[in-house]
Motif scaffolding. Structure first.
Motif, PDB file in Angstrom:
ATOM      1  N   GLY A  25      29.057  33.733  41.891  1.00 45.20           N
ATOM      2  CA  GLY A  25      30.181  33.383  41.005  1.00 45.20           C
ATOM      3  C   GLY A  25      31.412  32.807  41.373  1.00 45.20           C
ATOM      4  O   GLY A  25      32.230  32.758  40.520  1.00 45.20           O
ATOM      5  N   GLY A  26      31.264  32.065  42.641  1.00 49.65           N
ATOM      6  CA  GLY A  26      32.279  31.307  43.077  1.00 49.65           C
ATOM      7  C   GLY A  26      32.798  32.023  44.086  1.00 49.65           C
ATOM      8  O   GLY A  26      34.006  31.623  44.581  1.00 49.65           O
ATOM      9  N   CYS A  27      32.448  33.036  44.812  1.00 49.69           N
ATOM     10  CA  CYS A  27      33.016  33.605  45.928  1.00 49.69           C
ATOM     11  C   CYS A  27      33.045  33.018  47.155  1.00 49.69           C
ATOM     12  O   CYS A  27      34.080  32.955  47.864  1.00 49.69           O
ATOM     13  N   TRP A  28      32.272  31.735  47.424  1.00 48.95           N
ATOM     14  CA  TRP A  28      32.073  30.983  48.725  1.00 48.95           C
ATOM     15  C   TRP A  28      32.159  31.773  49.958  1.00 48.95           C
ATOM     16  O   TRP A  28      32.914  31.616  50.718  1.00 48.95           O
ATOM     17  N   CYS A  29      31.639  33.098  49.907  1.00 49.17           N
ATOM     18  CA  CYS A  29      31.331  34.041  51.002  1.00 49.17           C
ATOM     19  C   CYS A  29      32.789  34.327  51.512  1.00 49.17           C
ATOM     20  O   CYS A  29      33.066  34.095  52.738  1.00 49.17           O
ATOM     21  N   THR A  30      33.938  34.603  50.820  1.00 46.21           N
ATOM     22  CA  THR A  30      35.274  35.125  51.169  1.00 46.21           C
ATOM     23  C   THR A  30      35.436  36.537  50.942  1.00 46.21           C
ATOM     24  O   THR A  30      36.502  36.995  51.478  1.00 46.21           O
ATOM     25  N   TRP A  31      34.673  37.200  50.193  1.00 43.86           N
ATOM     26  CA  TRP A  31      35.019  38.509  49.843  1.00 43.86           C
ATOM     27  C   TRP A  31      35.324  39.683  51.123  1.00 43.86           C
ATOM     28  O   TRP A  31      36.399  40.308  51.244  1.00 43.86           O
ATOM     29  N   PHE A  32      34.637  39.396  52.255  1.00 41.39           N
ATOM     30  CA  PHE A  32      34.844  40.201  53.176  1.00 41.39           C
ATOM     31  C   PHE A  32      35.862  39.768  54.049  1.00 41.39           C
ATOM     32  O   PHE A  32      36.469  40.446  54.874  1.00 41.39           O
ATOM     33  N   HIS A  33      36.320  38.710  53.851  1.00 38.20           N
ATOM     34  CA  HIS A  33      37.509  38.236  54.474  1.00 38.20           C
ATOM     35  C   HIS A  33      38.877  38.745  54.240  1.00 38.20           C
ATOM     36  O   HIS A  33      39.679  38.665  54.998  1.00 38.20           O
ATOM     37  N   THR A  34      38.850  38.989  53.013  1.00 40.59           N
ATOM     38  CA  THR A  34      40.161  39.450  52.255  1.00 40.59           C
ATOM     39  C   THR A  34      40.104  40.749  51.799  1.00 40.59           C
ATOM     40  O   THR A  34      39.083  41.192  51.135  1.00 40.59           O
ATOM     41  N   MET A  35      41.154  41.526  51.626  1.00 42.45           N
ATOM     42  CA  MET A  35      41.465  42.687  51.018  1.00 42.45           C
ATOM     43  C   MET A  35      41.371  42.423  49.462  1.00 42.45           C
ATOM     44  O   MET A  35      41.605  41.497  49.143  1.00 42.45           O
ATOM     45  N   VAL A  36      40.936  43.513  48.756  1.00 42.57           N
ATOM     46  CA  VAL A  36      41.006  43.024  46.920  1.00 42.57           C
ATOM     47  C   VAL A  36      42.191  42.597  46.406  1.00 42.57           C
ATOM     48  O   VAL A  36      42.324  41.582  45.625  1.00 42.57           O
ATOM     49  N   SER A  37      43.319  43.128  47.197  1.00 43.87           N
ATOM     50  CA  SER A  37      44.753  42.803  46.652  1.00 43.87           C
ATOM     51  C   SER A  37      45.183  41.244  47.139  1.00 43.87           C
ATOM     52  O   SER A  37      45.821  40.668  46.503  1.00 43.87           O
ATOM     53  N   GLU A  38      44.279  40.635  48.313  1.00 44.82           N
ATOM     54  CA  GLU A  38      44.843  39.548  48.703  1.00 44.82           C
ATOM     55  C   GLU A  38      43.390  38.604  48.053  1.00 44.82           C
ATOM     56  O   GLU A  38      43.764  37.241  48.279  1.00 44.82           O
ATOM     57  N   LYS A  39      42.763  38.826  47.395  1.00 49.92           N
ATOM     58  CA  LYS A  39      41.416  38.035  46.996  1.00 49.92           C
ATOM     59  C   LYS A  39      41.957  36.955  45.781  1.00 49.92           C
ATOM     60  O   LYS A  39      42.184  37.459  44.893  1.00 49.92           O
ATOM     61  N   PRO A  40      41.718  35.766  46.081  1.00 49.72           N
ATOM     62  CA  PRO A  40      41.887  34.683  45.155  1.00 49.72           C
ATOM     63  C   PRO A  40      40.773  35.031  43.871  1.00 49.72           C
ATOM     64  O   PRO A  40      39.680  35.335  44.256  1.00 49.72           O
ATOM     65  N   ARG A  41      41.190  34.811  42.796  1.00 48.86           N
ATOM     66  CA  ARG A  41      40.140  35.159  41.834  1.00 48.86           C
ATOM     67  C   ARG A  41      39.522  33.783  41.081  1.00 48.86           C
ATOM     68  O   ARG A  41      39.070  33.636  40.003  1.00 48.86           O
ATOM     69  N   ASP A  42      40.006  32.793  41.945  1.00 47.87           N
ATOM     70  CA  ASP A  42      39.248  31.363  41.302  1.00 47.87           C
ATOM     71  C   ASP A  42      38.580  30.952  42.413  1.00 47.87           C
ATOM     72  O   ASP A  42      38.779  30.548  43.640  1.00 47.87           O
ATOM     73  N   ALA A  43      37.348  30.198  41.932  1.00 45.54           N
ATOM     74  CA  ALA A  43      36.245  29.727  42.501  1.00 45.54           C
ATOM     75  C   ALA A  43      36.844  28.515  43.552  1.00 45.54           C
ATOM     76  O   ALA A  43      36.447  28.523  44.613  1.00 45.54           O
ATOM     77  N   ASP A  44      37.754  27.510  43.172  1.00 45.60           N
ATOM     78  CA  ASP A  44      38.144  26.635  43.826  1.00 45.60           C
ATOM     79  C   ASP A  44      39.029  26.829  44.880  1.00 45.60           C
ATOM     80  O   ASP A  44      39.056  26.492  45.815  1.00 45.60           O
ATOM     81  N   ALA A  45      39.860  27.860  44.604  1.00 45.55           N
ATOM     82  CA  ALA A  45      40.738  28.500  45.818  1.00 45.55           C
ATOM     83  C   ALA A  45      39.919  29.326  46.652  1.00 45.55           C
ATOM     84  O   ALA A  45      40.261  28.811  48.129  1.00 45.55           O
ATOM     85  N   ASN A  46      38.943  29.879  46.429  1.00 45.08           N
ATOM     86  CA  ASN A  46      37.869  30.553  47.400  1.00 45.08           C
ATOM     87  C   ASN A  46      37.464  29.340  48.315  1.00 45.08           C
ATOM     88  O   ASN A  46      36.998  29.616  49.448  1.00 45.08           O
ATOM     89  N   HIS A  47      37.023  28.223  47.399  1.00 48.22           N
ATOM     90  CA  HIS A  47      36.315  27.246  48.330  1.00 48.22           C
ATOM     91  C   HIS A  47      36.991  26.647  49.269  1.00 48.22           C
ATOM     92  O   HIS A  47      36.690  26.339  50.667  1.00 48.22           O
TER      93      HIS A  47
END
Length: 199
Positions: free
Chosen positions: A34-56
């Motif tokens: 759903g647009g993670c672009w394999c970033t979830w494990f790089h950032t803590m939940v509070s730091e995680k962008p909720r936007d697919a374009d930002a993740n990309h």
């Protein structure tokens, strides 16, 4: 579905020269989960962008800056899978973190956090090719303690979707030589392999 001959697959490290092929694989699958672009494990939940374009954009920035590592599996010139790995400082966010840290004796040098396989290539041993690629890349970097967190499906009669198995299975890690250290969460494990440096 592609009839896969794993002997013809090759593994290359994720980097500026393989970014476009990796990016094409992720794009074919809606940016992964759903647009993670394999970033979830790089950032803590509070730091995680909720936007697919930002993740990309973040993922590309990290890859081009040498801050995101993966063993990328290729069939010819097409990327068909990857296994993300890196030191804990690069991948601080893991599932069941509190339970994991309570039982931690010594941190690993590297951790494998997730796998992704093109839907046409699933259930044919491609994820194992990616994991063996991680082991080789860690060896080339000087070796060290490599940790993974696969699901333990031992004794389970319920079929689990391959798309759910983002960290694959205990049995696959065992085939590559990892040993069980402990469990964390329900049906999740901590497994380790000491990787010697490449000769």
């Amino acid at each position: 579905m592609v009839d896969v001959d794993t002997s013809r697959l090759t593994v290359r490290p994720l980097g500026p020269d393989t970014w476009e092929a990796w990016d094409a694989l992720a794009a074919r699958h809606n940016g992964v989960f759903g647009g993670c672009w394999c970033t979830w494990f790089h950032t803590m939940v509070s730091e995680k962008p909720r936007d697919a374009d930002a993740n990309h954009a973040l993922k590309e920035q990290w890859v081009r800056g040498g801050r995101s590592h993966a063993a990328v599996v290729f069939d010819g010139e097409e990327a068909v899978a990857w296994a993300q790995y890196g030191p804990p400082a690069e991948l601080p966010n893991i599932r069941h973190r509190k339970e994991y840290e309570e039982g931690l004796v010594s941190p690993p040098d590297y951790r494998v956090t997730c796998f992704f396989v093109d839907r046409r290539y699933r259930r044919q041993g491609v994820a194992e090719v990616a994991l063996r690629g991680v082991v080789d890349l860690v060896a080339q970097a000087g070796g060290g303690v490599l940790e993974g967190y696969p699901h333990d499906l031992t004794g389970s009669t319920k079929k689990v979707s391959s798309s759910f198995l983002y960290s694959t299975t205990r049995s696959m890690f065992e085939r590559v030589g990892f040993e069980l250290e402990r469990t964390k969460g329900e049906k999740n494990t901590v497994m380790r392999l000491v990787v010697p440096p490449a000769p």
